[in-house]
Design a protein around this motif. Structure first.
Motif, mmCIF file in Angstrom:
data_model
loop_
_atom_site.group_PDB
_atom_site.id
_atom_site.type_symbol
_atom_site.label_atom_id
_atom_site.label_comp_id
_atom_site.label_asym_id
_atom_site.label_seq_id
_atom_site.Cartn_x
_atom_site.Cartn_y
_atom_site.Cartn_z
ATOM 1 N N SER A 32 1.903 -5.750 15.593
ATOM 2 C CA SER A 32 1.698 -5.357 14.204
ATOM 3 C C SER A 32 2.740 -4.821 13.524
ATOM 4 O O SER A 32 2.579 -4.767 12.232
ATOM 5 N N VAL A 35 5.484 -6.866 12.854
ATOM 6 C CA VAL A 35 4.833 -7.604 11.224
ATOM 7 C C VAL A 35 5.341 -6.775 10.032
ATOM 8 O O VAL A 35 5.481 -7.675 8.941
ATOM 9 N N LEU A 36 4.609 -5.704 9.827
ATOM 10 C CA LEU A 36 3.906 -4.775 9.068
ATOM 11 C C LEU A 36 5.215 -4.175 8.144
ATOM 12 O O LEU A 36 5.818 -4.485 6.766
ATOM 13 N N TRP A 38 8.517 -5.627 8.530
ATOM 14 C CA TRP A 38 9.557 -6.474 8.288
ATOM 15 C C TRP A 38 8.314 -7.175 6.782
ATOM 16 O O TRP A 38 9.439 -6.931 6.184
ATOM 17 N N GLU A 39 7.822 -6.911 6.463
ATOM 18 C CA GLU A 39 6.982 -7.873 5.384
ATOM 19 C C GLU A 39 7.333 -6.165 3.985
ATOM 20 O O GLU A 39 8.039 -7.199 2.970
ATOM 21 N N GLN A 40 7.728 -5.242 4.242
ATOM 22 C CA GLN A 40 7.593 -4.543 4.045
ATOM 23 C C GLN A 40 9.163 -4.197 3.585
ATOM 24 O O GLN A 40 9.550 -3.524 2.059
ATOM 25 N N SER A 41 10.668 -4.278 4.915
ATOM 26 C CA SER A 41 11.512 -4.736 4.350
ATOM 27 C C SER A 41 12.192 -5.477 4.005
ATOM 28 O O SER A 41 12.315 -5.938 2.169
ATOM 29 N N LYS A 42 11.142 -6.607 3.481
ATOM 30 C CA LYS A 42 11.948 -8.061 2.354
ATOM 31 C C LYS A 42 11.073 -7.553 1.004
ATOM 32 O O LYS A 42 11.976 -8.130 0.159
ATOM 33 N N GLU A 43 9.918 -6.970 0.971
ATOM 34 C CA GLU A 43 9.476 -6.662 -0.137
ATOM 35 C C GLU A 43 10.658 -5.155 -1.444
ATOM 36 O O GLU A 43 10.828 -5.921 -2.308
ATOM 37 N N PHE A 124 3.370 1.567 5.058
ATOM 38 C CA PHE A 124 3.669 -0.058 5.331
ATOM 39 C C PHE A 124 2.853 -0.528 6.940
ATOM 40 O O PHE A 124 2.211 -1.010 6.923
ATOM 41 N N THR A 127 -3.156 -0.312 6.923
ATOM 42 C CA THR A 127 -3.756 -1.007 6.827
ATOM 43 C C THR A 127 -4.483 -0.809 8.592
ATOM 44 O O THR A 127 -5.001 -0.759 9.092
#
Length: 205
Positions: A32, A35-36, A38-43, A124, A127
């Motif tokens: 988890s 995943v969190l 990686w989502e932040q890195s893309k943003e 990040f 959650t």
């Protein structure tokens, strides 16, 4: 070679062994975080290790703000960390300044934009923070104690390289279930044990 029935990711093993189930559950929690992050890195248009580096520089003092320390912190080579810092410098998030006590060394500093990015990126894990906040105080205390013991054990096995927790500090003394900080002159109970202490000095040997 491990037998399939002893692998903790085998459901049949988990159903017959709490040890295996706990290990598998910890892997899910670790996933988890990945995943969190990686989502932040893309943003933000940064790699996960770049995000981790600016967050670390934003939350720790200058004594740890160098390539050598960062490479140990994140268990990568100095060459890899040098590349990370090079990109962050090119993005104008980090600058290198001369070390005040050693002209041969440099200190990594966040720029104003770097600080802003680090503050944004540090969210990040919110959650997971929300989920943990819903536990009872007794559950939090129990979980904290278990995790600190587990992390220290992994540190002793050289799996986790860098630690700034009470148990690995030269100021720590303990006897059985009693723990004490000789620097702050306080007993170390679950509520006062630290995972990342600014005053930490690594034990030798």
């Amino acid at each position: 070679m491990s037998n399939i029935h002893t692998i903790p990711f085998n459901p049949d093993t988990q159903n017959s062994s709490n040890d295996a189930l706990i290990v598998a559950a910890l892997e899910r929690v670790g996933e988890s975080f990945r995943v969190l992050l990686w989502e932040q890195s893309k943003e933000l248009g940064l790699s996960p290790i770049q995000i981790q580096s600016i967050i670390f520089l934003h939350t720790h003092d200058d004594s740890r703000a160098n390539v050598t320390y960062l490479s140990k912190e994140f268990n990568v080579t100095k060459a890899t960390m040098s590349d990370v810092i090079r990109v962050l410098t090119e993005k104008k998030l980090v600058i290198k300044k001369e070390h005040p006590a050693d002209s041969r060394a440099s200190v990594l500093k966040l720029t104003a934009q770097g600080k802003k990015t680090a503050e944004s990126a540090g969210g990040f894990a919110n959650t997971l923070l929300k989920q943990v906040s819903q536990l009872t105080n007794a559950q939090k205390t129990g979980l904290k104690t278990i995790l600190l013991d587990l992390i220290f054990s992994l540190h002793k096995e050289n799996i986790i390289s860098m630690q700034r927790m009470c148990f690995s500090c030269t100021h720590y003394s303990g006897n059985g279930s009693k723990h004490f900080c000789n620097l702050l002159n306080i007993p170390l109970v679950p509520d006062t044990l630290r995972l990342d202490c600014p005053e930490h000095v690594q034990q030798q040997g």
